[in-house]
Motif scaffolding. Sequence first.
Motif, PDB file in Angstrom:
ATOM      1  N   PRO A   1       0.845  -1.204   0.000  1.00 24.39           N
ATOM      2  CA  PRO A   1       0.000   0.000   0.000  1.00 24.39           C
ATOM      3  C   PRO A   1       0.876   1.249   0.000  1.00 24.39           C
ATOM      4  N   THR A   2       0.536   2.224  -0.819  1.00 23.93           N
ATOM      5  CA  THR A   2       1.317   3.453  -0.893  1.00 23.93           C
ATOM      6  C   THR A   2       1.187   4.225   0.409  1.00 23.93           C
ATOM      7  N   GLN A   3       2.308   4.560   1.018  1.00 19.70           N
ATOM      8  CA  GLN A   3       2.299   5.264   2.290  1.00 19.70           C
ATOM      9  C   GLN A   3       1.788   6.690   2.095  1.00 19.70           C
ATOM     10  N   GLY A   4       1.005   7.163   3.062  1.00 20.55           N
ATOM     11  CA  GLY A   4       0.523   8.533   3.035  1.00 20.55           C
ATOM     12  C   GLY A   4      -0.889   8.683   2.509  1.00 20.55           C
ATOM     13  N   LEU A   5      -1.465   7.602   1.934  1.00 23.79           N
ATOM     14  CA  LEU A   5      -2.839   7.671   1.444  1.00 23.79           C
ATOM     15  C   LEU A   5      -3.767   7.037   2.470  1.00 23.79           C
ATOM     16  N   THR A   6      -4.876   7.683   2.778  1.00 24.16           N
ATOM     17  CA  THR A   6      -5.790   7.210   3.820  1.00 24.16           C
ATOM     18  C   THR A   6      -6.757   6.166   3.267  1.00 24.16           C
ATOM     19  N   SER A   7      -7.394   5.451   4.177  1.00 25.65           N
ATOM     20  CA  SER A   7      -8.367   4.432   3.778  1.00 25.65           C
ATOM     21  C   SER A   7      -9.600   5.053   3.130  1.00 25.65           C
ATOM     22  N   ALA A   8      -9.791   6.359   3.330  1.00 23.16           N
ATOM     23  CA  ALA A   8     -10.915   7.029   2.675  1.00 23.16           C
ATOM     24  C   ALA A   8     -10.697   7.127   1.179  1.00 23.16           C
ATOM     25  N   VAL A   9      -9.424   7.115   0.771  1.00 24.22           N
ATOM     26  CA  VAL A   9      -9.075   7.177  -0.640  1.00 24.22           C
ATOM     27  C   VAL A   9      -8.852   5.778  -1.206  1.00 24.22           C
ATOM     28  N   CYS A  10      -8.187   4.950  -0.438  1.00 22.42           N
ATOM     29  CA  CYS A  10      -7.826   3.608  -0.903  1.00 22.42           C
ATOM     30  C   CYS A  10      -8.425   2.550   0.033  1.00 22.42           C
TER      31      CYS A  10
END
Length: 374
Positions: free
Chosen positions: A267-276
């Motif tokens: 998982p790309t660090q810095g992206l929230t679960s709301a996006v991914c």
Amino acid sequence: MAPLSLSLSLSLLLLPLLFLLTPSPAAARFTCNAKSRATTCQALISYTPPPNATTTLRDVRTLFQLRSHRALLAANALPLTTPQTAPSPSPIRVRLPCLCSGGAGATFQRPTYTVRAGDTLDAVARGAFAGLVTYRDIAAANNVSDPNRVAVGQDLWVPLPCSCDPVGGVGVVHLAYVVPAGSSVAGIAEEHGTTEQTLLQLNRLPDAKSLLAGQVLDVPLRVCSSAISSTAVDSNLRVPNASYILTANNCIMCGCSSNTWQLDCQPTQGLTSAVCPVAKCGDLFLGNTSVTTSPASPCEGTACLYAGYTNTTSFAILTNLTSSSMCDAAGLSPAAQPSHSSASGLGLPALWSWSELVVGIHIVLLCLGFLHRD
């Protein structure tokens, strides 16, 4: 942007005099035998910025009309935190879409170049685009009858050579590579993980002595194997060694390392679960492994691997729980290794491997033994 623009302007004023003394290399046409009428893929261009110029990553992105700064970072294994104002590596790799048609490949629609006062097609080809293309290629692609007379402000498509063909029956990423002075076929092959024979055959060279400085070579780069489903949107994802790529709407970072030649997706660090959405295999998160500790089978384990993404009804990240041997080539168990391997050049801290730690301990013990004996 100003230093690069000034350097290019001065170079384009002086280049016509140099071109009278320097023969133009033959046009580079990379073979691409598409099965359908038109086939596209992702290819790489090795670009060398002008000498004596402070070229930034933003300058490179502007020249090639790249839509994403992250894509430029990924192609060169630079950390995602690298700013656009950072100096460009030289050479730098640029990932562009490749269109194969009529037995040859060229970058699709990009890059384009706006003609300035005093420009000739030869100056654009050698100066702005570092010899990756010839004036004949640009003239043919844009129906220009006189290469020395182009209209100021005219937008030109610059068809850089590329290919989508497999090599030896195996999918690769093709790199357009300008041969530096003093290079050899053997050296280029070793640097890029291929063979002399492959380079000679792919570029239709009669022998290694026929290699010329400034020639544009088609260099095939080996890619990591993966567990991506053939029905996934990114089923044709090809990542060469020492690079990574962002996929699944930038939610997943997939890197390739020559240590395993297996695609390592996290998982790309810095992206929230709301996006991914969270990517898991049951209780195991994507990219992690579960190792069997039984003495009878110390190398068996399971890994949660990336299997692509879908957008048919809704955005979903696919995973695949896979059983495999978790030992390295020496047969060592990864009990003390990290839960996942990091892709080369992602800016993550390097850790000692278990084998390196064992060797280090032995050396220390031997040294202590000798000191005690004395």
